[in-house]
Design a protein around this motif. Structure first.
Motif, PDB file in Angstrom:
ATOM      1  N   ARG A   1     -10.954   3.919  17.702  1.00  0.00           N
ATOM      2  CA  ARG A   1     -10.278   2.837  16.983  1.00  0.00           C
ATOM      3  C   ARG A   1     -10.950   2.587  15.630  1.00  0.00           C
ATOM      4  NH1 ARG A   1     -10.463  -2.852  16.680  1.00  0.00           N
ATOM      5  NH2 ARG A   1      -8.390  -3.821  16.512  1.00  0.00           N
ATOM      6  N   TYR A   2     -12.259   2.636  15.609  1.00  0.00           N
ATOM      7  CA  TYR A   2     -12.998   2.406  14.365  1.00  0.00           C
ATOM      8  C   TYR A   2     -12.728   3.508  13.341  1.00  0.00           C
ATOM      9  CZ  TYR A   2     -16.922   1.982  11.131  1.00  0.00           C
ATOM     10  OH  TYR A   2     -17.694   1.883   9.999  1.00  0.00           O
ATOM     11  N   THR A   3     -12.790   4.759  13.781  1.00  0.00           N
ATOM     12  CA  THR A   3     -12.572   5.861  12.835  1.00  0.00           C
ATOM     13  C   THR A   3     -11.136   5.883  12.317  1.00  0.00           C
ATOM     14  OG1 THR A   3     -12.136   7.398  14.664  1.00  0.00           O
ATOM     15  CG2 THR A   3     -14.379   7.310  13.820  1.00  0.00           C
ATOM     16  N   MET A   4     -10.177   5.562  13.171  1.00  0.00           N
ATOM     17  CA  MET A   4      -8.791   5.539  12.708  1.00  0.00           C
ATOM     18  C   MET A   4      -8.569   4.424  11.690  1.00  0.00           C
ATOM     19  SD  MET A   4      -7.548   8.193  14.005  1.00  0.00           S
ATOM     20  CE  MET A   4      -5.957   7.948  13.234  1.00  0.00           C
ATOM     21  N   HIS A   5      -9.225   3.282  11.886  1.00  0.00           N
ATOM     22  CA  HIS A   5      -9.122   2.201  10.900  1.00  0.00           C
ATOM     23  C   HIS A   5      -9.718   2.634   9.560  1.00  0.00           C
ATOM     24  CE1 HIS A   5      -7.501  -1.576  12.683  1.00  0.00           C
ATOM     25  NE2 HIS A   5      -7.727  -0.926  13.819  1.00  0.00           N
TER      26      HIS A   5
END
Length: 560
Positions: free
Chosen positions: A485-489
């Motif tokens: 989720r963090y990398t996609m954001h």
């Protein structure tokens, strides 16, 4: 049949003793010879059944000429004997060479590369626990442990030759001379009301013409023909008519996922394409910039016709149709609505594969390529955005080996291929610059494993000579696997994408990983600890420089 016990030779019925050396010598006398007179001669008569020789009591009265029997052997027996000796010798030589193989690999390279010739995601989404699996060495691995000191000398030799020298960027006119057709097709300005780089191009074909009849992607690949069949059906509906002329909307990608292979690019691609404002090329990995525009499908298969830039642009027609629908809508015309759809392209070879340059561009004095892929992309799209996904280069190399090796895969075989590749790489850097060796097609094809793909910082520094640092987003697969989720954001923010609903975000971040390691490859287990130690030493100076360039010690990969 009759057999002469004295001679032990097979005779024809009417040819008794004629073939016997003892009966046909130069001093032979039929009257005095006991054999020819019939004395002590015991003919045996056999039927068609095999004769049991062990049951025969051989009676011989003369042993003084036993050596003469040797000359009565058939030629076939002599040939069989010689053939057996040759086979035994070859087997022994093979055994000796095989036993010495590891020792031979560890000696310094007996040759260096001479003059340069003129003329393959979360493909591997192992969990971090998989990367930390403990390998229990068996007895057969003892010899590989002994390899380390000798291979360490090779690595030290390579390290002593490492220099990160900034390359000279070619000017625009030089690029135009190399690719005049490409510059005649792609304009230097794009539509202002589209976030994605697009422009209108006049279509001069008639209404009965097939616009994709000569597209090389459709001609050379059956699986792409379905896509082009659909494009043919809808093509005429998306032409723009103005002053009795027909125009088609052409687009280039707004962003590129440029590398690296076996680092999670497929998984990133699959998640990004779920965003409502993102479109991709009709084919995930066109490899146009690096291979197809040079006519390379597989380098080992030689060269085909070069794919023109028009064939590459055709891959974005589906996305261009959607952008055009927004621009040509009534609301768009009245309010000057801007299309926020962006197109991406995800060829994992874009960052590193410049192997074709030597066949098409003049060699520089240092053996380095005068032009790189990024020079041409920047010439057309100075504002392009680039996404790079990396992973621990040691684990990347093993994953690459498991994916591309066709047979006899094992941790031991991987170790041998690493040792051989290091020796070849050393032979190059002793005579040429680091950049010359990294982009050396001859060397790269000779190495059994692709060591050079893990030299991330060499490629990144060359991309930074033409693109600004804020145009490049560098991610780690390890972070993506642990906190998707963090990398996609980070990616959404980098691409200036709009916010998502909770449902849309859950669909993107919680879907299963793409292109994971195959079960048969997982069963082979991790690489040998000695191999891992060797590769850690080899990649350490490159990882150190990468961490310095990115100001992030996570790229040292100390914990994996």
């Amino acid at each position: 049949m009759r057999y002469c016990i004295n001679c032990c030779i097979h005779l024809l019925p009417n040819d008794l003793h004629r073939q016997c050396f003892r009966c046909c010598g130069p001093d032979h006398n039929n009257q005095k010879c006991p054999v020819c007179r019939g004395e002590n001669k015991i003919p045996l008569y056999t039927d068609s059944k095999q004769m049991k020789w062990l049951a025969v009591l051989e009676v011989r009265t003369d042993h003084c000429e036993s050596w003469n029997g040797f000359f009565c052997l058939r030629k076939g027996k002599l040939c069989s004997l010689m053939f057996g000796l040759i086979i035994m010798t070859l087997v022994m030589v093979s055994y000796i060479l095989t036993g010495a193989k590891h020792g031979l690999l560890l000696i310094p390279s007996p040759f260096h590369y001479g003059a340069f010739a003129s003329n393959p995601s979360l493909m591997d989404n192992e969990s971090l626990s998989d990367m930390k699996d403990y390998y229990q060495p068996s007895k057969m691995n003892i010899s590989y442990v002994k390899d380390y000191p000798s291979i360490k000398l090779i690595i030290d030799s390579i390290t002593s030759k490492i220099e990160f020298i900034t390359r000279q960027r070619p000017d625009l006119e030089e690029l135009r001379k190399q690719e005049p057709h490409m510059f005649s097709v792609i304009p230097n300005k794009f539509l202002p009301n589209s976030k994605n780089p697009c422009w209108y191009e006049e279509f001069r074909g008639n209404t009965t013409a097939d616009p994709y009849a000569t597209n090389s992607y459709a001609l050379y690949s059956k699986r792409f023909r379905i896509i082009f069949d659909y494009l043919r059906k809808v093509f005429w509906n998306h032409l723009y008519h103005y002053k009795d002329k027909h125009y088609r909307l052409r687009c280039l990608p707004h962003f590129y996922i440029i590398g690296q292979p076996k680092c999670g690019t497929t998984d990133l691609y699959d998640r990004l394409r779920l965003h409502p404002d993102v479109r991709f090329s009709a084919i995930k990995e066109p490899h146009w910039w690096t291979r197809k525009r040079f006519g390379i499908i597989r380098l080992r298969d030689g060269f085909h016709d070069r794919y023109p830039v028009e064939d590459y642009l055709d891959l974005f027609d589906l996305a261009a149709h959607q952008i055009q629908s927004v621009l040509q809508s009534e609301a768009g015309k009245e309010r000057g609505k801007r299309s926020n759809i962006i197109i991406g392209e995800a060829s994992a070879s874009t960052m590193w594969d410049n192997n074709a340059w030597i066949f098409f561009y003049d060699n520089s004095t240092e053996g380095e390529p005068p032009f790189l892929i990024q020079d041409f992309i920047h010439a057309f799209q100075p504002n392009a955005k680039l996404i790079i996904m990396l992973r621990d280069p040691v684990e990347r190399l093993y994953s690459d080996y498991l994916y591309f090796a066709s047979a006899n895969k094992s941790a031991e075989d991987f170790h041998e291929k690493v040792a051989e590749s290091l020796q070849l790489f050393e032979g190059c850097v002793l005579d040429f610059s680091l950049r010359a060796c990294v982009y050396n097609n001859t060397l790269n094809n000779a190495m059994p494993v692709r060591l050079q793909v893990g030299l991330y910082v060499v490629y990144l520094l060359d991309w930074l000579t033409v693109f600004n640092k804020d145009q490049i987003l560098v991610l780690r697969l390890e972070d993506h696997a642990s906190n998707m989720r963090y990398t996609m954001h980070m990616v959404f923010q980098f691409l200036d994408l709009g916010p998502l609903s909770e449902k849309q975000e859950a669909l993107i971040t919680k879907s299963p990983a793409s292109n994971t390691r195959r079960p048969e490859d997982r069963s082979l287990g991790p690489m040998l600890p000695t191999t891992k130690a060797i590769l850690r030493d080899f990649y350490r100076p490159f990882n150190t420089k990468l961490a310095q360039v990115l100001f992030d010690d996570a790229f040292l990969w100390k914990r994996t």
